[in-house]
Design a protein around this motif. Sequence first.
Motif: not given
Length: 325
Positions: A55-56, A59, A92, A95-97, A99
């Motif tokens: 996930p890192e 972004p 992942n 959730q990152e979408t 954020k």
Amino acid sequence: MKLLIVGATGTLGRQIARRAIDEGHEVRCLVRNARKAAFLKEWGAELKIGDICKPETLPPILEGMDAVIDAAAARATDSLSMKEIDWNGKVNLIQETQKAGIDRYIFFSILNAEKYPDVPLMNIKHCTEKFLEESGLNYTILRPCGFMQGLIGQYAVPILDNQAVWITGESTPIAYMDTQDVAKLTIRALEVPETQQQTYPMVGTKAWTAEEIIALCERLSDKKVKIARVPLGLLRFLRRFTRFFQWTYNISDRLAFAEVLASGKPLNASMDEVYKTLGVDAKETTTLESYFQEYFSRILKKLKEIDYEKSKSKKKKKTPFKSSV
């Protein structure tokens, strides 16, 4: 629109990327290997190295995007398990979408996923559907059941090579769809607000059994097909056996899908609402007959040309001995 396509090197993902580029969208593709995705760059897509299981890395890849099209799927050869990629990785990504403040998300599930909780792939897809529905994103879930492109290697190639076609002892009718048609409908779904918070089937014009596909191929290729049947019991044994080894988990999970194929329950659904909502003419959808007709016509024509060139080359060969006068 600025689109992030995940799984763009796959059978479906590459067609979506090509369609989006052709329609003037700015396309970014999340890839793990830039070399294997070089063709996407040649088409005009921007490549970004990342991994949904890390996930890192996500972004910066999501930054500036208007929508995410998730066509990724674990392969049998992947080092990670199906659960790690198709569940943990998708969680992942979703959730990152969120954020990143991206509102639009298109996800590819499988038709009737909720009906097979004991089949890992189906259960994971169903759980991902539920997770996405509760995420608050403006999602669209598309549920195909099979792609025509996969039938070439399964049926057409063995037939042309005079090899046996392997099928299971039981045959479930499946409404295969051309990935180019799926891509067209996917991009169209982004443009129609009514598709938000909705789930749609994504299937072809007719459900076909293995025997019906073989009969079609026999007619189009003018060849008699040799059929080899794999007993369902053998597939179940292989599934249990491959669970003993960590590096064959993905193979085992895919063998479990044989339970779906042996159920006898057609993988099919009405597409009337889909075509009506998207404003697309159903008659434009590729039929399996026309798909195989085009393939066999092109390949058989090529084979004839090769035979002609070989024959022509042999006639031009000079004998090493001079004719006596």
